[in-house]
Design a protein around this motif. Structure first.
Motif, PDB file in Angstrom:
ATOM      1  N   UNK A  94     -18.637  27.663  40.978  1.00  0.00           N
ATOM      2  CA  UNK A  94     -18.682  26.857  39.762  1.00  0.00           C
ATOM      3  C   UNK A  94     -19.645  27.528  38.777  1.00  0.00           C
ATOM      4  N   UNK A  95     -19.126  28.070  37.677  1.00  0.00           N
ATOM      5  CA  UNK A  95     -19.973  28.898  36.799  1.00  0.00           C
ATOM      6  C   UNK A  95     -21.052  28.120  36.066  1.00  0.00           C
ATOM      7  N   UNK A  96     -20.875  26.798  35.935  1.00  0.00           N
ATOM      8  CA  UNK A  96     -21.850  26.012  35.172  1.00  0.00           C
ATOM      9  C   UNK A  96     -22.980  25.490  36.062  1.00  0.00           C
ATOM     10  N   UNK A  97     -22.923  25.792  37.346  1.00  0.00           N
ATOM     11  CA  UNK A  97     -23.976  25.354  38.269  1.00  0.00           C
ATOM     12  C   UNK A  97     -24.695  26.570  38.837  1.00  0.00           C
ATOM     13  N   UNK A  98     -25.986  26.385  39.154  1.00  0.00           N
ATOM     14  CA  UNK A  98     -26.720  27.487  39.761  1.00  0.00           C
ATOM     15  C   UNK A  98     -26.195  27.717  41.176  1.00  0.00           C
ATOM     16  N   UNK A  99     -26.612  28.843  41.743  1.00  0.00           N
ATOM     17  CA  UNK A  99     -26.233  29.158  43.115  1.00  0.00           C
ATOM     18  C   UNK A  99     -26.624  28.008  44.046  1.00  0.00           C
ATOM     19  N   UNK A 100     -27.843  27.510  43.863  1.00  0.00           N
ATOM     20  CA  UNK A 100     -28.308  26.405  44.710  1.00  0.00           C
ATOM     21  C   UNK A 100     -27.447  25.158  44.504  1.00  0.00           C
ATOM     22  N   UNK A 101     -27.155  24.845  43.237  1.00  0.00           N
ATOM     23  CA  UNK A 101     -26.332  23.664  42.946  1.00  0.00           C
ATOM     24  C   UNK A 101     -24.910  23.825  43.493  1.00  0.00           C
ATOM     25  N   UNK A 102     -24.389  25.056  43.429  1.00  0.00           N
ATOM     26  CA  UNK A 102     -23.081  25.322  44.039  1.00  0.00           C
ATOM     27  C   UNK A 102     -23.083  24.924  45.512  1.00  0.00           C
TER      28      UNK A 102
ATOM     29  N   UNK B 148     -15.922  20.383  28.466  1.00  0.00           N
ATOM     30  CA  UNK B 148     -16.722  19.969  27.311  1.00  0.00           C
ATOM     31  C   UNK B 148     -17.396  21.169  26.654  1.00  0.00           C
ATOM     32  N   UNK B 149     -17.880  22.088  27.493  1.00  0.00           N
ATOM     33  CA  UNK B 149     -18.515  23.278  26.931  1.00  0.00           C
ATOM     34  C   UNK B 149     -17.548  23.997  25.990  1.00  0.00           C
ATOM     35  N   UNK B 150     -16.305  24.091  26.430  1.00  0.00           N
ATOM     36  CA  UNK B 150     -15.296  24.758  25.614  1.00  0.00           C
ATOM     37  C   UNK B 150     -15.005  23.943  24.353  1.00  0.00           C
ATOM     38  N   UNK B 151     -15.016  22.609  24.493  1.00  0.00           N
ATOM     39  CA  UNK B 151     -14.550  21.752  23.408  1.00  0.00           C
ATOM     40  C   UNK B 151     -15.628  21.401  22.381  1.00  0.00           C
ATOM     41  N   UNK B 152     -16.916  21.592  22.736  1.00  0.00           N
ATOM     42  CA  UNK B 152     -17.979  21.075  21.870  1.00  0.00           C
ATOM     43  C   UNK B 152     -17.897  21.518  20.407  1.00  0.00           C
ATOM     44  N   UNK B 153     -17.689  22.793  20.106  1.00  0.00           N
ATOM     45  CA  UNK B 153     -17.631  23.158  18.686  1.00  0.00           C
ATOM     46  C   UNK B 153     -16.534  22.401  17.933  1.00  0.00           C
ATOM     47  N   UNK B 154     -15.357  22.308  18.512  1.00  0.00           N
ATOM     48  CA  UNK B 154     -14.257  21.605  17.858  1.00  0.00           C
ATOM     49  C   UNK B 154     -14.532  20.103  17.765  1.00  0.00           C
ATOM     50  N   UNK B 215     -28.018  22.610  19.916  1.00  0.00           N
ATOM     51  CA  UNK B 215     -28.765  22.268  21.125  1.00  0.00           C
ATOM     52  C   UNK B 215     -27.803  22.036  22.303  1.00  0.00           C
ATOM     53  N   UNK B 216     -26.751  21.241  22.047  1.00  0.00           N
ATOM     54  CA  UNK B 216     -25.787  20.927  23.106  1.00  0.00           C
ATOM     55  C   UNK B 216     -25.093  22.202  23.585  1.00  0.00           C
ATOM     56  N   UNK B 217     -24.698  23.039  22.624  1.00  0.00           N
ATOM     57  CA  UNK B 217     -24.029  24.286  23.007  1.00  0.00           C
ATOM     58  C   UNK B 217     -24.953  25.153  23.848  1.00  0.00           C
ATOM     59  N   UNK B 218     -26.236  25.169  23.471  1.00  0.00           N
ATOM     60  CA  UNK B 218     -27.199  25.969  24.220  1.00  0.00           C
ATOM     61  C   UNK B 218     -27.306  25.466  25.660  1.00  0.00           C
ATOM     62  N   UNK B 219     -27.426  24.152  25.803  1.00  0.00           N
ATOM     63  CA  UNK B 219     -27.579  23.570  27.139  1.00  0.00           C
ATOM     64  C   UNK B 219     -26.321  23.809  27.986  1.00  0.00           C
ATOM     65  N   UNK B 220     -25.152  23.593  27.370  1.00  0.00           N
ATOM     66  CA  UNK B 220     -23.907  23.719  28.137  1.00  0.00           C
ATOM     67  C   UNK B 220     -23.554  25.172  28.447  1.00  0.00           C
ATOM     68  N   UNK B 221     -24.177  26.104  27.752  1.00  0.00           N
ATOM     69  CA  UNK B 221     -23.809  27.498  27.986  1.00  0.00           C
ATOM     70  C   UNK B 221     -24.674  28.143  29.066  1.00  0.00           C
ATOM     71  N   UNK B 222     -25.511  27.336  29.726  1.00  0.00           N
ATOM     72  CA  UNK B 222     -26.256  27.860  30.865  1.00  0.00           C
ATOM     73  C   UNK B 222     -25.277  28.450  31.866  1.00  0.00           C
ATOM     74  N   UNK B 223     -25.578  29.607  32.380  1.00  0.00           N
ATOM     75  CA  UNK B 223     -24.665  30.197  33.340  1.00  0.00           C
ATOM     76  C   UNK B 223     -23.650  31.105  32.681  1.00  0.00           C
ATOM     77  N   UNK B 224     -23.527  31.032  31.351  1.00  0.00           N
ATOM     78  CA  UNK B 224     -22.557  31.889  30.651  1.00  0.00           C
ATOM     79  C   UNK B 224     -23.266  32.901  29.764  1.00  0.00           C
TER      80      UNK B 224
END
Ligand SMILES: Nc1ncnc2c1ncn2[C@@H]1O[C@H](COP(=O)(O)OP(=O)(O)OP(=O)(O)O)[C@@H](O)[C@H]1O
Ligand SMILES: [Mg+2]
Lengths: 246, 225
Positions: A94-102, B148-154, B215-224
């Motif tokens: 799951x790309x939106x979760x950390x390794x630990x959260x995965x 939601x991450x994908x949809x937020x800007x729209x 702010x929301x986009x920043x938070x949701x883009x964690x991991x990307x």
């Protein structure tokens, strides 16, 4: 069927529309056994292994996993699935979760464990696959081999009695194949019941109790790796192995 | 000409402030309901059942095609003609505007959400299902956050344009920002000051939304990142 049987597949037929993808598959996996399935592309290997945790639905025959038959009447397929770990070719982390959260998400939602306990278990398995230091990273920040090891740890966190692997190394760069295979070998050494679709012949030789060769939706032949690789009886097996070894 | 003290008075006047609160409140209510129902409509649009897809298409066709002003007037003036129910006291301008704008907003959000959910790979659902997660757990923890991450800007664009569309509700005499300004102008004839003050409110609200979006986009883009 006795208590030593982990998975029993009997007379399974499956169609995609008019195309029959599985033809009369019979396969028994005993507890502690390691079955390797190989065969040419399109022979139905993925379909078969995915029927074992009902990611795919078979139309005829029966599949019994740990004593529970997989049918459309089965209301709690999630119970069976949480006892059968699966590792995919493309990791499916799951790309939106950390390794630990995965590694903790299913423990918390499915096993209903407290966060602290889930984290402890997750760290144990991340250590086991040798990447505890990546716990707070995201999957996208890891190499393919590391991601696949996380995927294995994630599955192990559910404390499964059976592990299914669908070509776990075929999307990896060659230099990363070994780290994943080593993890699988150590699992096998611990007595895990495993069904692996793979073309890693050295792995099969080292750990497989039995190698199953599939072609055209059928099991063509099956034997111990030594015998199957050195003296295959069917022409199709010979041709396939010949291609694989050259 | 333009009188600064009148302009400042207008900005800090109670009616305008209340009007702004109403504009924001209405927009938030419409957006919240439309997000939930838009998801429902979006999943109908992606359903394997032909009748469901057909119904969803029909809905979107109707409410994307109808002008907001028409829908507002239809709901406010037309519905009471259709049924006794809408002549009761609870059928206020606020409720009518909420209903009319939601009907339209659902149609817009459905398409955005449908394509965002479709963009989350099938492997995500399978990976979660293989761990024994339920369908609704998978939806809540795995697919929805990624969609939601994908949809937020729209979605944010739609929210901002919704916020401005609420000004149309002045025709059904909802006391939102524009109506309040018009009232004040009717007695003072100070067009520049009151329109200017209303404009400041809109700009401030939209600016805050834009900051929130970042702010929301920043938070949701964690991991990307
Ligand atoms: N969802 C589907 N709909 C229709 N046909 C499918 C579907 N999934 C697989 N097939 C077909 O079924 C056959 C078997 O597919 P499967 O993925 O099981 O093969 P495989 O042995 O795993 O092959 P590979 O080595 O390429 O992974 C293929 O011919 C494939 O095109
Ligand atoms: Mg396959």
């Amino acid at each position: 069927m006795n208590t030593q049987t982990a998975i029993q597949v009997a007379g399974v037929n499956k169609w995609y529309g008019a195309f029959q993808v599985l033809k009369g598959i019979d396969l028994t996996v005993n507890k502690g056994e390691r079955i390797v399935i190989c065969g040419p592309s399109g022979s139905g290997k993925s379909t078969l292994i995915r029927c074992m945790n009902r990611l795919e639905v078979h139309q005829e025959g029966s599949i019994i996993v740990n004593g529970v038959e997989l049918t459309s009447q089965l209301k709690r397929i999630d119970r069976v699935r949480s006892d059968v770990g699966m590792v995919f070719q493309h990791f499916n982390l799951f790309p939106h979760l950390t390794v630990l959260e995965n590694c903790t998400v299913a423990q918390r939602w499915v096993r209903k464990l407290a966060k602290k306990q889930a984290v402890e278990i997750a760290m144990t398995y991340l250590e086991r696959v040798h990447i505890p230091e990546k716990a707070d990273k995201y999957p996208g920040q890891l190499s393919g081999g590391q991601q696949q090891r996380v995927a294995i740890a994630r599955a192990l966190c559910m404390n499964p009695s059976i592990m299914l692997f669908d070509e776990p190394t075929s999307a990896l760069d060659p230099e990363m194949v070994k780290e994943v295979l080593d993890t699988m070998i150590s699992l096998a050494a611990d007595g895990m019941t495993m069904v692996c679709v793979t073309h890693e012949m050295n792995f099969a030789r080292e750990v497989a109790s039995e190698v199953v060769f599939m072609d055209g939706g059928q099991i063509i032949e099956r034997n111990t790796p030594d015998i199957l690789f050195s003296a295959p009886t069917h022409e199709r097996t010979k041709r396939f192995l010949g291609k694989l070894l050259h | 000409m333009f009188q600064l003290d009148l302009f400042l008075q207008a900005i800090f006047s109670a009616p305008l402030f209340k009007g702004a609160l109403l504009t924001i409140g209405l927009s938030l209510c419409v957006m919240a309901v439309s997000l939930v129902l838009g998801m429902g409509l979006g999943s109908m649009a992606g359903s394997p059942r032909r009748s469901a897809r057909w119904l969803a298409t029909l809905y979107v066709w109707l409410f994307r095609g109808a002008p907001a002003l028409l829908v507002l007037l239809f709901v406010w003036n037309g519905l009471p003609q259709i049924s006794e129910i809408f002549r009761a006291g609870w059928f206020t301008p606020f409720f009518a505007a909420f209903l009319a704008l939601s009907l339209i907003q659902i149609a817009y959000l459905a398409e955005i959400l449908r394509s965002a959910f479709a963009a989350v790979g099938h492997g995500q659902r399978e990976g979660a299902a293989a761990l024994g997660m339920h369908r609704w757990q998978i939806f809540l923890v795995i697919t929805m956050p990624q969609a939601l991450r994908i949809a937020v800007p729209a979605l944010m664009n739609e929210f901002i344009s919704l916020l401005k569309t609420t000004s149309l509700a002045t025709v059904i005499s909802l006391k939102e920002l524009m109506t309040v300004s018009q009232f004040a102008i009717a007695t003072s004839f100070r067009f520049l000051e009151w329109y200017g003050a209303a404009l400041v409110y809109y700009l401030v609200i939209v600016s805050v939304l834009t900051l929130a979006q970042n702010r929301i986009e920043y938070v949701l883009s964690r991991g990307y990142r």
